[in-house]
Write a protein that holds these residues in place. Sequence first.
Motif: not given
Length: 231
Positions: A97-103, A120-121
Amino acid sequence: MAADCRQRVYRAATSRPGVAGIERSGRCALETGRNSPCLCLTLCGQPNMAWAKPISGDAMTTHSTQRDGARDFDFLFGHWHIANRRLVRRLQGCTEWESFDAASTAHPLPGGIGNFDEFNPGSWRAGFIGMSLRIFNPATQLWSIYWLENQTGGLDASGCLQAPVVGRFVDGIGIFECDDMLDGRKIRVRYTWSNITADSARWEQAMSDDSGQSWECNWVMEMSRRSQGKQ
């Protein structure tokens, strides 16, 4: 990370028969490699639904007489921070799994037509912007959710919008589905909205390559409301 990188399979018992078609919150379009039949929007606003597997008329009537779902996505209006967990490869037995934030910010469309939001990642994919377009059908009480993005426009080779996921909310849970293609094989895609409060929500995407007998969850978004201007 081993526990976080496990593959979640949803058995057929969790499926909801009769719900056809789903947002590409849609975000199914990312890396699905699909070449699914398109749903063309005409100037008169009537889609070509010949490809779809519609919900039965009896089911539509039953639900439409119980409640009006036109405002089911009103909770989404405003600004959100999104914590993403996304399976690197789909329907391949992957556990990475990959993790990232977005708005994201969601807006209503005029006249109760529906709503849209942008995704918008940030640094996940440089320059990438996505958008979900949700259209409500008062006659069927169903939502059609289209996924658009700035790499393909959300269009197929013939210039048609790619097929939406279609569904509704029941008892606070939103289920939206459609047929799709992944690496040349037919699959089923499901979006699930749940855990909805005034300041939080959860969205999941799952795919099935056995006609919905089992499901692999491949994307989870945990959403928290943010003040305007904050990321």
